[in-house]
Design a protein around this motif. Structure first.
Motif, PDB file in Angstrom:
ATOM      1  N   LEU A 213     -10.121  17.699 -33.341  1.00  0.00           N
ATOM      2  CA  LEU A 213      -9.904  16.492 -32.523  1.00  0.00           C
ATOM      3  C   LEU A 213     -11.100  15.542 -32.562  1.00  0.00           C
ATOM      4  N   GLY A 214     -12.292  16.087 -32.787  1.00  0.00           N
ATOM      5  CA  GLY A 214     -13.474  15.236 -32.913  1.00  0.00           C
ATOM      6  C   GLY A 214     -13.343  14.308 -34.118  1.00  0.00           C
ATOM      7  N   VAL A 215     -12.828  14.837 -35.216  1.00  0.00           N
ATOM      8  CA  VAL A 215     -12.615  14.039 -36.423  1.00  0.00           C
ATOM      9  C   VAL A 215     -11.520  12.993 -36.169  1.00  0.00           C
ATOM     10  N   VAL A 216     -10.480  13.397 -35.472  1.00  0.00           N
ATOM     11  CA  VAL A 216      -9.392  12.460 -35.124  1.00  0.00           C
ATOM     12  C   VAL A 216      -9.969  11.255 -34.394  1.00  0.00           C
ATOM     13  N   ALA A 217     -10.815  11.538 -33.392  1.00  0.00           N
ATOM     14  CA  ALA A 217     -11.391  10.471 -32.573  1.00  0.00           C
ATOM     15  C   ALA A 217     -12.240   9.528 -33.417  1.00  0.00           C
ATOM     16  N   LYS A 218     -12.961  10.084 -34.391  1.00  0.00           N
ATOM     17  CA  LYS A 218     -13.883   9.269 -35.188  1.00  0.00           C
ATOM     18  C   LYS A 218     -13.160   8.403 -36.210  1.00  0.00           C
ATOM     19  N   ILE A 219     -12.102   8.903 -36.804  1.00  0.00           N
ATOM     20  CA  ILE A 219     -11.600   8.222 -38.000  1.00  0.00           C
ATOM     21  C   ILE A 219     -10.277   7.476 -37.844  1.00  0.00           C
ATOM     22  N   SER A 220      -9.442   7.871 -36.871  1.00  0.00           N
ATOM     23  CA  SER A 220      -8.067   7.365 -36.906  1.00  0.00           C
ATOM     24  C   SER A 220      -7.769   6.309 -35.847  1.00  0.00           C
ATOM     25  N   GLN A 221      -6.765   5.492 -36.136  1.00  0.00           N
ATOM     26  CA  GLN A 221      -6.249   4.557 -35.128  1.00  0.00           C
ATOM     27  C   GLN A 221      -5.021   5.138 -34.440  1.00  0.00           C
ATOM     28  N   LYS A 222      -4.269   5.942 -35.176  1.00  0.00           N
ATOM     29  CA  LYS A 222      -3.062   6.562 -34.612  1.00  0.00           C
ATOM     30  C   LYS A 222      -3.105   8.047 -34.922  1.00  0.00           C
ATOM     31  N   VAL A 223      -2.358   8.808 -34.159  1.00  0.00           N
ATOM     32  CA  VAL A 223      -2.400  10.257 -34.352  1.00  0.00           C
ATOM     33  C   VAL A 223      -1.039  10.876 -34.064  1.00  0.00           C
ATOM     34  N   SER A 224      -0.682  11.861 -34.884  1.00  0.00           N
ATOM     35  CA  SER A 224       0.507  12.672 -34.633  1.00  0.00           C
ATOM     36  C   SER A 224       0.028  14.096 -34.402  1.00  0.00           C
ATOM     37  N   VAL A 225       0.501  14.714 -33.321  1.00  0.00           N
ATOM     38  CA  VAL A 225       0.119  16.091 -33.008  1.00  0.00           C
ATOM     39  C   VAL A 225       1.256  17.001 -33.457  1.00  0.00           C
ATOM     40  N   LEU A 226       0.897  17.962 -34.306  1.00  0.00           N
ATOM     41  CA  LEU A 226       1.906  18.823 -34.919  1.00  0.00           C
ATOM     42  C   LEU A 226       1.765  20.233 -34.371  1.00  0.00           C
ATOM     43  N   TYR A 227       2.898  20.852 -34.038  1.00  0.00           N
ATOM     44  CA  TYR A 227       2.892  22.264 -33.684  1.00  0.00           C
ATOM     45  C   TYR A 227       4.111  22.913 -34.316  1.00  0.00           C
ATOM     46  N   ALA A 235       0.688   8.900 -30.777  1.00  0.00           N
ATOM     47  CA  ALA A 235       0.132   7.843 -29.940  1.00  0.00           C
ATOM     48  C   ALA A 235      -0.980   7.122 -30.687  1.00  0.00           C
ATOM     49  N   GLU A 236      -1.399   5.989 -30.123  1.00  0.00           N
ATOM     50  CA  GLU A 236      -2.641   5.400 -30.607  1.00  0.00           C
ATOM     51  C   GLU A 236      -3.743   6.381 -30.202  1.00  0.00           C
ATOM     52  N   THR A 237      -4.750   6.514 -31.071  1.00  0.00           N
ATOM     53  CA  THR A 237      -5.756   7.549 -30.845  1.00  0.00           C
ATOM     54  C   THR A 237      -6.447   7.391 -29.486  1.00  0.00           C
ATOM     55  N   ALA A 238      -6.850   6.157 -29.156  1.00  0.00           N
ATOM     56  CA  ALA A 238      -7.549   5.940 -27.884  1.00  0.00           C
ATOM     57  C   ALA A 238      -6.652   6.345 -26.714  1.00  0.00           C
ATOM     58  N   ALA A 239      -5.372   6.011 -26.810  1.00  0.00           N
ATOM     59  CA  ALA A 239      -4.432   6.327 -25.728  1.00  0.00           C
ATOM     60  C   ALA A 239      -4.234   7.838 -25.604  1.00  0.00           C
TER      61      ALA A 239
END
Ligand SMILES: Nc1ncnc2c1ncn2[C@@H]1O[C@H](COP(=O)(O)OP(=O)(O)OP(=O)(O)O)[C@@H](O)[C@H]1O
Ligand SMILES: [Mg+2]
Length: 293
Positions: A213-227, A235-239
């Motif tokens: 998640l640290g890498v997600v915060a540093k590099i991305s604008q949007k994120v998909s969480v997979l399980y 969501a947008e990463t900041a959100a």
């Protein structure tokens, strides 16, 4: 307006025994955007990247869904047209630079070959382009590197080489699959910064696979969480960091020490949350029938 760079709609894939590994996955990457794909080991992150690049293992079969690259539906193209489209518009930055390189060939020809083969460039143009990119990835002695065999370079140098190779053909989309995981921590930071810088300068869209998640915060604008092959939240990463909605996302964050107590040891993801998710997924699998295929 330009077409969405990558659109995955309702993609499901099964193993030979019928077990689902991707469960109706939908996600989009807009031009020039970095979308992180985050989840624990075995969630199916690499599988999604391989599906996009058309290199799924033979044991994995896509049973429903569509993938569109800049508006072109990959499933509707002939195998040859699909390979050409994927070859010219996408590139991979792999997790392990050593296994991605041929151990018995020098770096130079390995890098230029792809430009010659896929883009039809002549050797001289490819060589110039590669040298230009080696400069961009801050390799100071390109002659030495181009003459080296993979084992003669450090892990960080090898990853710089592969980053240069990925950006060299100006792909519209790069799939970066855990590109820093195999490196030690200080080198990880440099490589992450380098990818971010080249991404901005070249305006390349990236599907960035990571479990961190640290890498997600540093590099991305949007994120998909997979399980378990299912996108549980996007969501947008900041959100996402400000207000995670899904219990699994919250559990994943709670298990990541730097977001709570940096001195706490790494905790497993909350078991009750996982049990709830597993039950939900099992029920969905029982009710699921592929829409075609
Ligand atoms: N070649 C294969 N044949 C059959 N099943 C596979 C194959 N590769 C992976 N799997 C299974 O598919 C699921 C998703 O694997 P995948 O490699 O995509 O996970 P991942 O999220 O990339 O995990 P990691 O963080 O460990 O790289 C897992 O259950 C895995 O065991
Ligand atoms: Mg993986």
């Amino acid at each position: 307006m330009s077409a969405t760079c990558l659109e995955i709609r309702n993609l499901s894939a099964v193993l030979a025994n019928g077990q689902r590994v991707l469960r109706s996955v939908s996600l989009a990457v807009e031009p020039g955007e970095v979308r992180a794909l985050v989840g624990e080991s075995g969630a199916g992150k690499t599988m999604i990247g391989k599906a996009v690049l058309g290199v799924l293992p033979l044991s994995v079969r896509i049973v429903e869904g569509d993938m569109l690259l800049e508006g072109e539906n990959l499933g509707r193209l002939s195998p040859k047209a699909r390979r050409t489209l994927i070859g010219t518009r996408t590139a991979l930055i792999p997790q392990d630079p050593l296994t991605a390189l041929n151990p018995s060939r020098r770096i130079g020809p390995q890098m230029t070959d792809r430009l010659v083969r896929i883009l039809g460039w002549n050797g001289e143009r490819a060589d110039q382009r590669i040298r230009q990119l080696l400069e961009e990835v801050q390799i100071r002695d390109p002659d030495r590197v181009l003459k080296s065999y993979p084992h003669e370079l450090s892990g960080g140098m090898r990853q710089r080489v592969l980053i240069a190779a990925a950006f060299a053909a100006e792909p519209r989309l790069i799939v970066a699959d855990e590109p820093t995981t195999a490196l030690d921590v200080t080198v990880q930071k440099q490589i992450l910064r380098l990818i971010a810088q080249l991404q901005r300068e070249h305006g390349t869209a990236i599907l960035f696979v990571t479990h961190d998640l640290g890498v997600v915060a540093k590099i991305s604008q949007k994120v998909s969480v997979l399980y378990a092959g299912k996108v549980v939240e996007e969501a947008e990463t900041a959100a996402l960091f400000a207000a995670p909605q899904h219990p699994y996302t919250r559990a994943l964050m709670a298990a990541t020490p730097r977001y709570t107590d940096p001195l706490a040891s790494l905790k497993p993801v909350d078991e009750a949350v996982l049990a709830g998710l597993a039950a939900e997924i099992a029920a969905a699998d029982r009710a699921w029938r592929p829409r075609h295929g």
